[in-house]
Design an enzyme around this catalytic site. Structure first.
Site, short mmCIF file in Angstrom:
data_model
loop_
_atom_site.label_atom_id
_atom_site.label_comp_id
_atom_site.label_asym_id
_atom_site.label_seq_id
_atom_site.Cartn_x
_atom_site.Cartn_y
_atom_site.Cartn_z
N GLU A 26 12.32 -5.69 -10.07
CA GLU A 26 11.63 -4.82 -10.08
C GLU A 26 12.59 -4.55 -10.54
OE1 GLU A 26 8.36 -3.65 -7.32
OE2 GLU A 26 10.55 -3.45 -6.02
N HIS A 84 12.68 -2.95 -0.95
CA HIS A 84 12.06 -2.26 -2.02
C HIS A 84 12.82 -1.22 -2.68
CE1 HIS A 84 8.96 0.11 -4.22
NE2 HIS A 84 8.61 -1.06 -4.02
N ILE A 123 8.22 0.17 -12.21
CA ILE A 123 8.17 0.56 -11.25
C ILE A 123 6.57 1.93 -11.42
CG2 ILE A 123 7.12 1.73 -8.81
CD1 ILE A 123 9.97 -0.26 -8.58
N SER A 165 -0.17 -0.14 -6.99
CA SER A 165 -0.88 1.25 -7.29
C SER A 165 -1.74 -0.29 -7.92
CB SER A 165 -0.02 1.62 -8.38
OG SER A 165 -0.13 1.23 -9.50
N LEU A 210 0.68 -1.39 -0.27
CA LEU A 210 -0.30 -0.07 -0.03
C LEU A 210 1.01 1.25 0.23
CD1 LEU A 210 -3.08 -0.99 2.25
CD2 LEU A 210 -2.71 -1.17 -0.27
#
Lengths: 215, 215, 215, 215
Positions: free
Chosen positions: A133, A85, A138, A195, A7
């Site tokens: 990632e 991240h 992203i 998202s 989130l």
């Protein structure tokens, strides 16, 4: 397939997203977890959804003002930790210490990384999983599995070469069931997204669409 | 055996230490390099000694005020870069980018790490060598090869398991020829040291003693 | 007016720019200094130009691998230090310690800041000067003195309210003589610029144009 | 006098300390607040005690994984934010942005700083209060008000010179009622403490002793 919804610091209602995720997980049998802000952990965990923390600090109990202590996250109901991240990159030594911290409270762990070389490095530290990632994808809505399928295959190979027990997740740009299916085809054991669900008009519908191919 | 002397920010005369290192290297045939502050690179390189930079920034040419650009270090005479020293820990993604930066200017690279797990992670990024430096031994005068020989053996094994072409150096607490010999016995291809030479009353004598077993 | 040219990590020839700056300064009587990468300090200082370092670390002599020690910068010929540039933001406590470090070697100091509040905070730490650089204007070619003259006036007032002895420089978007003149009109004692000179096809011509209004 | 108890990452029971603090505050009329880990905010706020967060990130809603968003802290019941603690030093620009973030949710704010110069700088950013905490005294049990009373007086003067509306708190080494009384005598409007209460065998008794001189 495992679906982890990060989130971030989005202006969504974390309890509403968590409730939807819990219900979709229950009704489809697909494992879905939610990673809210630390201050929202207990409210999210109270919905019954599997709850992850977005980061844990590389420290033990002690004088660490403003840290995210693994034990405090566990107290609040978290059972897993996302680490490194791209919005919260860690020093190599701290990443190792954060994995130790997560292990103290039996958290499952996912370490994010940019590319196959970094995936191999992350895998060498012994997390449960790594998530590839590419930073340039992203938040784009373009799934890494479509934009650069080789990077996912190479990440799967790179992790396996270092430690075959480390799963690989696919992050960056995932939002639809088709994206999830292609991630699975490329060898990923799950997806990390944000998202696509957290900013969706209808998070429940977004999740239902996402997990449909594996439900 | 390769001997890399890190001058850190010590109050030594970098040119005097460099001159001594160059002469001892020439007279003994042992490879010795000096890593001074970036601002001292050209003065050190002018002595003829092999010169390394203590860090390079994970950036390319551009708007990076206060960085240590690999190209600038190369202009000043450096031929190698020490990365991720325990006093200058890098984020995993930045370490990877700093290795890319070093490669642009054909620097030889050594990545420091605390323990075998981090050594494996560092090796996965493809440096020329890794250096195992348990933080608790740095600056103690107690060589890692004596205090914890298993950590050196395990580091050698961990690096080899990931990439057999990556050499392992032994850091932390090295100061004497005996330390260097035992590092070699444990499988290290070199040593990384600092205060043992840079803060010695007679750096030349300290270097002569250090390299004696392999001269 | 004082003109400080920050070469950042640009792919310019630092010696050529420094030589031009020295000659323009000599011929016009306008004070011009050059801030190169640390590794280029001695080559730049050898041209005779006033030489600044782009950053100094908040440390003293000691175990600080990869730092930019004030003493090393001074050895290489620097006489001033730029601190807290938007590309190299410092913690408040470190900024204070970097100013102490600069003072140990009698460097003149300029602290960059985003806006009048931060200018006041910076001025409270006692630098020789502060430079107001709204981040959104850096590298745009739109001078802060034109885009937002009030921010320069407010910065001058904010610094004066805290410590009237602290000069204010105008950074961000400065490239022409007109920009420099308007900065002076707004109360600035100098300008801080980078790409306008460092990336100019003809740095000498760019500097001559820049200082023309005050030559 | 305002008493803010920072629980850091101590192995205390945050709810038990919060409950004691709430009761002592109610019975004595002295304002006491508790700053727990972010993950413990809602459990602490549920006790009814005034609840502060140990840090807020310098960001708005958005893609900021692992941050401590002011809005999330407010959702969990926090009404104030401690910023720039010596264990969590912020960049000057980020400190300014964290104050903006705290203001968005109407948090009361305290900015920590090492010494009078940094106190003046912090005051220039417009927090509600500043706390002077000489790093060498944190956790020592030696109160700054006894070890170095001049630093407290100088901090009060420095803050007042910049902005007379900014209160000064006394941190570092405070644990007894005597310490609190001497802080008040030196011009402080409150105290910031941690181990003296959080690690006390009986936090309630420690708080009662602490506030006794002003109850």
């Amino acid at each position: 397939m495992f679906v982890l919804v990060n989130l971030k610091a989005y202006p969504c209602d974390p309890v509403a997203v968590a409730t939807a995720a819990h219900e979709v997980s229950e009704s489809t049998g697909v494992r879905i977890a939610i990673a809210p802000q630390a201050a929202h952990l207990s409210a999210v965990a109270d919905t019954g959804v599997e709850t992850w923390v977005q980061h844990v600090s590389p420290v033990e109990h002690g004088s660490h003002t403003g840290s995210t202590l693994a034990e405090a996250a566990a107290d609040a109901g978290a059972v897993g930790a996302l680490l490194n991240h791209s919005e919260n990159r860690l020093k190599l030594a701290d990443l190792d210490a954060s994995l130790d911290a997560a292990e103290r409270v039996d958290f499952e762990t996912i370490v994010c990384a940019n590319d196959p070389d970094q995936i191999a490095a992350a895998a060498a530290l012994g997390p449960d999983a790594v998530a590839v990632e590419p930073p340039e994808l992203i938040g784009t809505g373009t799934p890494v599995s479509k934009a650069d399928p080789d990077i996912v295959r190479d990440a799967v190979d790179a992790a396996a070469a270092v430690d075959a027990s480390v799963d690989v997740l696919c992050g960056a740009g995932i939002s639809t069931g088709e994206d999830l299916a292609s991630a699975q085809d490329l060898g990923a054991e799950g997806v990390l997204l944000a998202s696509g669900v957290a900013k969706a008009d209808d998070p429940r519908a977004a999740l239902e669409d996402l997990v449909d191919p594996v439900a």
